[in-house]
Design a protein around this motif. Structure first.
Motif, PDB file in Angstrom:
ATOM      1  N   LYS A  32       0.802  -1.151   0.098  1.00 43.99           N
ATOM      2  CA  LYS A  32      -0.011   0.112  -0.043  1.00 43.99           C
ATOM      3  C   LYS A  32       0.977   1.061   0.065  1.00 43.99           C
ATOM      4  O   LYS A  32       1.955   1.402   0.651  1.00 43.99           O
ATOM      5  CB  LYS A  32      -0.773   0.035   1.062  1.00 43.99           C
ATOM      6  N   TYR A  33       0.194   2.299  -0.438  1.00 43.63           N
ATOM      7  CA  TYR A  33       0.667   3.620  -0.511  1.00 43.63           C
ATOM      8  C   TYR A  33      -0.142   4.368   0.713  1.00 43.63           C
ATOM      9  O   TYR A  33      -1.414   4.373   0.452  1.00 43.63           O
ATOM     10  CB  TYR A  33       0.494   4.492  -1.804  1.00 43.63           C
ATOM     11  N   SER A  48       4.975   1.728  -3.470  1.00 47.12           N
ATOM     12  CA  SER A  48       3.817   0.744  -3.416  1.00 47.12           C
ATOM     13  C   SER A  48       3.726  -0.075  -4.858  1.00 47.12           C
ATOM     14  O   SER A  48       4.458   0.338  -5.486  1.00 47.12           O
ATOM     15  CB  SER A  48       2.416   1.609  -3.362  1.00 47.12           C
ATOM     16  N   SER A 154      -3.883  11.954  -8.152  1.00 47.55           N
ATOM     17  CA  SER A 154      -3.918  10.888  -6.925  1.00 47.55           C
ATOM     18  C   SER A 154      -2.916   9.927  -7.020  1.00 47.55           C
ATOM     19  O   SER A 154      -2.636   9.404  -8.280  1.00 47.55           O
ATOM     20  CB  SER A 154      -5.279  10.067  -7.094  1.00 47.55           C
ATOM     21  N   SER A 210      -9.598   9.285   1.973  1.00 47.43           N
ATOM     22  CA  SER A 210      -8.305   8.755   2.093  1.00 47.43           C
ATOM     23  C   SER A 210      -7.133   9.946   2.220  1.00 47.43           C
ATOM     24  O   SER A 210      -6.332   9.740   3.220  1.00 47.43           O
ATOM     25  CB  SER A 210      -7.912   8.023   1.129  1.00 47.43           C
TER      26      SER A 210
HETATM   27  C1  DP6 Z   1      -5.317   3.144   0.656  1.00 46.99           C
HETATM   28  O1  DP6 Z   1      -4.346   7.402  -4.226  1.00 46.99           O
HETATM   29  O2  DP6 Z   1      -6.487   7.701  -3.280  1.00 46.99           O
HETATM   30  O3  DP6 Z   1      -5.888   2.808  -1.929  1.00 46.99           O
HETATM   31  O4  DP6 Z   1      -2.952  10.328  -3.522  1.00 46.99           O
HETATM   32  O5  DP6 Z   1      -4.470  11.606  -1.768  1.00 46.99           O
HETATM   33  O6  DP6 Z   1      -5.391  10.824  -4.006  1.00 46.99           O
HETATM   34  P1  DP6 Z   1      -4.317  10.442  -2.765  1.00 46.99           P
HETATM   35  O7  DP6 Z   1      -4.735   9.132  -2.302  1.00 46.99           O
HETATM   36  P2  DP6 Z   1      -5.147   7.890  -2.886  1.00 46.99           P
HETATM   37  O8  DP6 Z   1      -4.925   6.762  -1.800  1.00 46.99           O
HETATM   38  C2  DP6 Z   1      -4.856   5.373  -2.148  1.00 46.99           C
HETATM   39  C3  DP6 Z   1      -4.709   4.768  -0.948  1.00 46.99           C
HETATM   40  C4  DP6 Z   1      -4.965   3.306  -0.655  1.00 46.99           C
HETATM   41  C5  DP6 Z   1      -3.593   2.691  -0.893  1.00 46.99           C
HETATM   42  C6  DP6 Z   1      -3.059   2.235  -2.482  1.00 46.99           C
HETATM   43  O9  DP6 Z   1      -3.823   2.622  -3.234  1.00 46.99           O
HETATM   44  O10 DP6 Z   1      -1.898   2.143  -2.599  1.00 46.99           O
END
Ligand code: DP6
Length: 348
Positions: A32-33, A48, A154, A210
């Motif tokens: 995950k990010y 990620s 995003s 998120s």
């Molecule tokens: C939990 O990419 O929606 O899905 O960069 O602020 O737009 P922003 O956030 P976003 O976050 C995704 C978080 C996650 C983990 C993932 O997809 O890596």
């Protein structure tokens, strides 16, 4: 396959007529990010790694309107409101700055996945917008540059530029160096095509975005740094497991990484909890299936829905068990999907 930018519009006149339509799919992170080290450039703290899906595409058209007063943004047939509109307009401003152009645009987006429910609509959304926007404004970007552009909408969208498995590098340094080094690229995986059963237990928008949740986690959770460090180990292990095509190893690593991410949120102040009772019912079902000998592993994003990694041949049984556990939910079966691409223009 790298996205093709052959539909670029070189002049305003040409762009007005042609515009560009792009299709992109969501991706689900196996590593995950979570957390940004630069909120403006959307630079993640951690690398990620994800699988792009073959379900829930987003289709976005960007058409330039030189005589309009401003941008017009339509989301699933209705005018985009407040934050959604602002995010799209800010992204178009970025594209315009890169292209050295000023014309407003009409943006029309159709999602086939509920928006804002932790089902990665922002990933497919900004990947499609990056590709359609770059093309409509005549920007000639290679896939790396396109993934960096999508990241500005995003960060998870950078990965949806690519099909199959993709890694998003958190990059290094600050400012321009960080911007250049934070991009996504494909991860080669030999002969490995797992399935995901997506348990949609609640398709409504989440209570905490998120973006807000990860900010709060980074700022207040005593567990965040520990998870970020362990995530680097998870990533290295995941790359080995993917190269081997070892579904059980991939699933174990993905599950521990996701649960660790949710632990950081639960320890934030105030806590962020995306688990619903139905989430727990699906997690229990996954544990039971595993005890019965199935390869089934759970991952969750910023929402109550659960994605179950498994063999393609087991999806029907796993989906049936999930439906039994959560009768009001739905189970959608997905596999690895294609990267973002431009839709050929219809013949006049
Ligand atoms: C939990 O990419 O929606 O899905 O960069 O602020 O737009 P922003 O956030 P976003 O976050 C995704 C978080 C996650 C983990 C993932 O997809 O890596």
């Amino acid at each position: 396959m790298p996205p093709e930018l052959t539909e670029s519009c070189a002049s305003a006149d040409e762009a007005r007529e042609c515009g560009a339509t792009a299709v992109a799919h969501p991706n689900i992170a196996l590593i995950k990010y979570w957390g940004k080290r630069d909120e403006e450039l959307l630079i993640p703290y951690v690398d990620s790694l994800s699988m792009t899906l073959d379900v829930f595409p987003t289709t976005t058209t960007v058409r330039l309107t030189p005589t309009a007063e401003g941008d017009s943004v339509t989301l699933d047939g209705s005018p985009a409101v407040d934050g959604e509109r602002e995010r799209v307009v800010a992204f178009l401003n970025l594209v315009r700055t890169m292209a050295g152009r000023a014309e407003p645009a009409v943006v029309n987006t159709r999602n086939s996945v509920p928006t804002g429910a932790g089902l990665a609509s922002s990933a497919s959304g900004f990947a499609a917008l990056a590709l359609a926007g770059a093309s409509a404004y005549g920007l000639d970007l290679d896939p790396t540059a396109l993934s960096r552009l999508a990241r500005r909408g995003s960060a998870s969208a950078s990965r949806s530029i690519f099909g199959g498995f993709a890694i998003c590098h958190a990059g290094r340094g600050t400012g321009a160096e960080a911007d250049l080094s934070a991009y996504a690229e494909p991860v080669a995986v030999a002969d490995f095509a797992p399935a995901l059963v997506i348990a949609v237990v609640n398709a409504g928008p989440k209570a905490v975005s998120s973006r807000a949740a990860m900010r709060r986690t980074v700022d207040t959770s005593p567990l965040y740094q520990a998870w970020a460090a362990s995530s680097a180990v998870d990533l290295a292990d995941m790359r080995v497991a993917l190269r081997r095509g070892d579904l059980d190893a991939v699933g174990e690593i993905a599950e521990r990484n996701a649960l660790g991410m949710h632990a950081t949120m639960l320890a934030a102040r105030p806590p962020v909890r995306y688990f619903a009772p139905e989430t727990m019912a699906v997690l229990d079902t996954v544990a039971r299936l595993r005890a019965d000998g199935f390869s089934a592993y759970a991952t969750m994003d910023a929402g109550p829905n659960v994605k179950v990694l498994c063999h393609l041949g087991d999806t029907a049984r796993i989906a049936a068990e999930i439906r039994r556990a959560v009768p009001d939910g739905t189970a959608v079966i997905a596999g690895p999907g294609a990267g973002a691409r431009l839709r050929p223009r219809a013949e006049p």
